[in-house]
Design a protein around this motif. Sequence first.
Motif, mmCIF file in Angstrom:
data_model
loop_
_atom_site.group_PDB
_atom_site.id
_atom_site.type_symbol
_atom_site.label_atom_id
_atom_site.label_comp_id
_atom_site.label_asym_id
_atom_site.label_seq_id
_atom_site.Cartn_x
_atom_site.Cartn_y
_atom_site.Cartn_z
ATOM 1 N N ARG A 200 0.817 -1.213 0.000
ATOM 2 C CA ARG A 200 0.000 0.000 0.000
ATOM 3 C C ARG A 200 0.850 1.262 0.000
ATOM 4 N NH1 ARG A 200 -3.944 -0.297 4.893
ATOM 5 N NH2 ARG A 200 -4.369 1.822 4.108
ATOM 6 N N ALA A 201 2.032 1.175 0.609
ATOM 7 C CA ALA A 201 2.931 2.326 0.649
ATOM 8 C C ALA A 201 4.316 1.838 1.035
ATOM 9 C CB ALA A 201 2.436 3.378 1.643
ATOM 10 N N ALA A 202 5.317 2.621 0.659
ATOM 11 C CA ALA A 202 6.702 2.378 1.080
ATOM 12 C C ALA A 202 7.279 3.704 1.554
ATOM 13 C CB ALA A 202 7.527 1.809 -0.065
ATOM 14 N N LYS A 203 8.100 3.645 2.589
ATOM 15 C CA LYS A 203 8.724 4.859 3.117
ATOM 16 C C LYS A 203 10.168 4.557 3.480
ATOM 17 C CE LYS A 203 5.149 7.654 3.041
ATOM 18 N NZ LYS A 203 4.434 8.067 4.257
ATOM 19 N N ARG A 204 11.065 5.493 3.185
ATOM 20 C CA ARG A 204 12.451 5.371 3.620
ATOM 21 C C ARG A 204 12.507 5.583 5.134
ATOM 22 N NH1 ARG A 204 17.602 6.498 1.219
ATOM 23 N NH2 ARG A 204 19.156 5.887 2.790
ATOM 24 N N VAL A 205 13.248 4.728 5.823
ATOM 25 C CA VAL A 205 13.363 4.824 7.276
ATOM 26 C C VAL A 205 14.836 4.750 7.670
ATOM 27 C CG1 VAL A 205 11.071 3.889 7.820
ATOM 28 C CG2 VAL A 205 12.995 2.324 7.478
ATOM 29 N N ALA A 206 15.098 5.014 8.933
ATOM 30 C CA ALA A 206 16.474 4.968 9.431
ATOM 31 C C ALA A 206 17.027 3.548 9.349
ATOM 32 C CB ALA A 206 16.516 5.460 10.879
ATOM 33 N N ASP A 207 18.336 3.457 9.250
ATOM 34 C CA ASP A 207 18.982 2.153 9.081
ATOM 35 C C ASP A 207 18.743 1.223 10.267
ATOM 36 O OD1 ASP A 207 19.897 3.115 6.697
ATOM 37 O OD2 ASP A 207 21.972 3.441 7.371
ATOM 38 N N ASP A 208 18.487 1.783 11.447
ATOM 39 C CA ASP A 208 18.263 0.946 12.623
ATOM 40 C C ASP A 208 16.778 0.761 12.939
ATOM 41 O OD1 ASP A 208 17.712 3.513 13.436
ATOM 42 O OD2 ASP A 208 18.878 3.405 15.296
ATOM 43 N N TRP A 209 15.897 1.266 12.074
ATOM 44 C CA TRP A 209 14.457 1.081 12.274
ATOM 45 C C TRP A 209 14.101 -0.367 11.961
ATOM 46 C CZ3 TRP A 209 10.056 -0.423 9.712
ATOM 47 C CH2 TRP A 209 8.826 0.020 10.224
ATOM 48 N N HIS A 210 13.251 -0.971 12.793
ATOM 49 C CA HIS A 210 12.922 -2.383 12.626
ATOM 50 C C HIS A 210 11.412 -2.579 12.716
ATOM 51 C CE1 HIS A 210 12.986 -6.753 13.195
ATOM 52 N NE2 HIS A 210 14.269 -6.736 12.849
ATOM 53 N N ALA A 211 10.842 -3.253 11.732
ATOM 54 C CA ALA A 211 9.390 -3.425 11.679
ATOM 55 C C ALA A 211 8.848 -4.124 12.924
ATOM 56 C CB ALA A 211 9.009 -4.217 10.431
ATOM 57 N N ARG A 212 9.594 -5.068 13.451
ATOM 58 C CA ARG A 212 9.140 -5.802 14.634
ATOM 59 C C ARG A 212 9.562 -5.130 15.932
ATOM 60 N NH1 ARG A 212 11.105 -11.899 16.477
ATOM 61 N NH2 ARG A 212 9.902 -11.986 18.417
ATOM 62 N N PHE A 213 10.851 -4.869 16.081
ATOM 63 C CA PHE A 213 11.364 -4.426 17.369
ATOM 64 C C PHE A 213 11.097 -2.952 17.661
ATOM 65 C CE2 PHE A 213 14.281 -8.029 16.247
ATOM 66 C CZ PHE A 213 13.719 -8.927 17.151
ATOM 67 N N SER A 214 10.819 -2.159 16.640
ATOM 68 C CA SER A 214 10.486 -0.750 16.866
ATOM 69 C C SER A 214 8.999 -0.554 17.157
ATOM 70 C CB SER A 214 10.881 0.094 15.641
ATOM 71 O OG SER A 214 12.276 0.046 15.404
ATOM 72 N N ALA A 215 8.191 -1.592 16.984
ATOM 73 C CA ALA A 215 6.743 -1.469 17.137
ATOM 74 C C ALA A 215 6.346 -1.293 18.597
ATOM 75 C CB ALA A 215 6.046 -2.688 16.556
ATOM 76 N N MET A 216 5.358 -0.441 18.829
ATOM 77 C CA MET A 216 4.845 -0.180 20.177
ATOM 78 C C MET A 216 3.487 -0.842 20.413
ATOM 79 S SD MET A 216 7.218 1.537 21.560
ATOM 80 C CE MET A 216 6.416 2.108 23.048
ATOM 81 N N GLU A 217 2.753 -1.159 19.356
ATOM 82 C CA GLU A 217 1.476 -1.846 19.517
ATOM 83 C C GLU A 217 1.070 -2.511 18.211
ATOM 84 O OE1 GLU A 217 -1.643 0.929 20.534
ATOM 85 O OE2 GLU A 217 -2.029 1.395 18.434
ATOM 86 N N ARG A 218 0.236 -3.553 18.360
ATOM 87 C CA ARG A 218 -0.396 -4.224 17.225
ATOM 88 C C ARG A 218 -1.907 -4.144 17.416
ATOM 89 N NH1 ARG A 218 5.045 -5.390 18.566
ATOM 90 N NH2 ARG A 218 6.043 -6.462 16.822
ATOM 91 N N ARG A 219 -2.628 -4.020 16.317
ATOM 92 C CA ARG A 219 -4.086 -3.923 16.372
ATOM 93 C C ARG A 219 -4.694 -4.990 15.467
ATOM 94 N NH1 ARG A 219 -2.013 1.147 15.719
ATOM 95 N NH2 ARG A 219 -2.574 1.216 13.500
ATOM 96 N N TYR A 220 -5.592 -5.788 16.033
ATOM 97 C CA TYR A 220 -6.250 -6.856 15.288
ATOM 98 C C TYR A 220 -7.759 -6.645 15.265
ATOM 99 C CZ TYR A 220 -2.093 -9.848 15.013
ATOM 100 O OH TYR A 220 -0.857 -10.365 14.706
ATOM 101 N N LEU A 221 -8.367 -7.123 14.191
ATOM 102 C CA LEU A 221 -9.827 -7.159 14.045
ATOM 103 C C LEU A 221 -10.240 -8.590 13.779
ATOM 104 C CD1 LEU A 221 -12.720 -6.013 13.359
ATOM 105 C CD2 LEU A 221 -11.879 -5.763 11.003
ATOM 106 N N PHE A 222 -11.296 -9.036 14.458
ATOM 107 C CA PHE A 222 -11.893 -10.325 14.120
ATOM 108 C C PHE A 222 -13.354 -10.105 13.780
ATOM 109 C CE2 PHE A 222 -13.618 -14.476 14.206
ATOM 110 C CZ PHE A 222 -12.560 -15.322 13.899
ATOM 111 N N ARG A 223 -13.763 -10.641 12.614
ATOM 112 C CA ARG A 223 -15.138 -10.503 12.130
ATOM 113 C C ARG A 223 -15.871 -11.832 12.287
ATOM 114 N NH1 ARG A 223 -14.964 -9.061 6.208
ATOM 115 N NH2 ARG A 223 -17.215 -8.864 6.523
#
Length: 258
Positions: A91-114
Motif C-alpha cells: 500500500r505504501a513504502a517509506k524510507r526509514v532509518a537504518d536501525d528502524w525495525h518493523a518488529r522491534f520498533s513497534a509499540m502496539e499491534r491492532r487486530y480485528l476479528f469478524r
Amino acid sequence: MPRYALLVEYDGRPFSGWQRQTDQPSVQGAIEAALAQLEPRAHTIAAAGRTDTGVHGRGQVAHCDMDKDWDAFRLSEALNYHLKPAPVAIRAAKRVADDWHARFSAMERRYLFRLLMRRAPETLETGQVWRVNHQLDVEAMRAGAEHLIGLHDFTTFRSVVCQAKSPVKTMDEIAITRVEGPAGPEIQFRLRARSFLHNQVRSIVGTLERVGAGSWAPEDVKTALKARDRAACGPVCPPQGLYLMGVGYPDDPFAQQP
C-alpha cells in the motif's frame, strides 16, 4: 544499504502464513521473490507480526534493505507489478532509518476479528469471516472480556507451540461491537496490545463466543485466565475473520496513510 518500511495488505487464504516456508507459499516468500526481480539476490525481510495460515493483513508492516537508493513510490509500484497475481499489495513504502525495525520498533499491534451471525452459508464473504448460526449476547461478551484487560499471565490463551519467552502480556483494549455488515449482522472484536502470544487472539475470541452463546458465564473467563492452563481455554476459533489491521510506532512512517 537504504532501508524501507512497507505497508502490506494481503488475503491470507492461499498462504501458509506470513513466514517463509521451504515447500509452502507464504506472504514473506512472495514479497522476497518480488524484491529479487528488482535486485537479483537473496532478500530477507522482517515483519511486525507473523500471521498464521489463513489470517489476513490490512496493515501489516515489514522492512527491506535495498542496494539502490529507490524512490519510495517507485519501489512500491515495482513491487506491486511483480507481486501479481498473488493477493498481496504494497500500500505504501517509506524510507526509514537504518536501525528502524518493523518488529522491534513497534509499540502496539491492532487486530480485528469478524464474526458473521447467520444460518445461511456465506458466499461472497467466504474466507473473510467466521460464521456462526446463532445469535450472541454482546453485553455478556464485553463483561467476559473485561477480565482480560491489563497485565496478566495468558498461558490459558496461548498455543502450546508458542515460542514467546513469557506468557505475561498487557492487553490494552478489547472492543466488541455489533454492526450490520454486507452479508448480515456481525460481531467485530478489536484487540490492541504491544504484542500478542501465538493464537492468543483466536483463543480469546473463541472463548468469548462461548460466553455470547450462553455456554459460559462472563466470570468463567476470569476462572480460565487464573487457571494458567491451556486446557481451561474455550475453543480456538478458525483463522478466517482475523485481520492484522495496523502497527503503531513512536515515529510512525505511515501515520497519515488512509
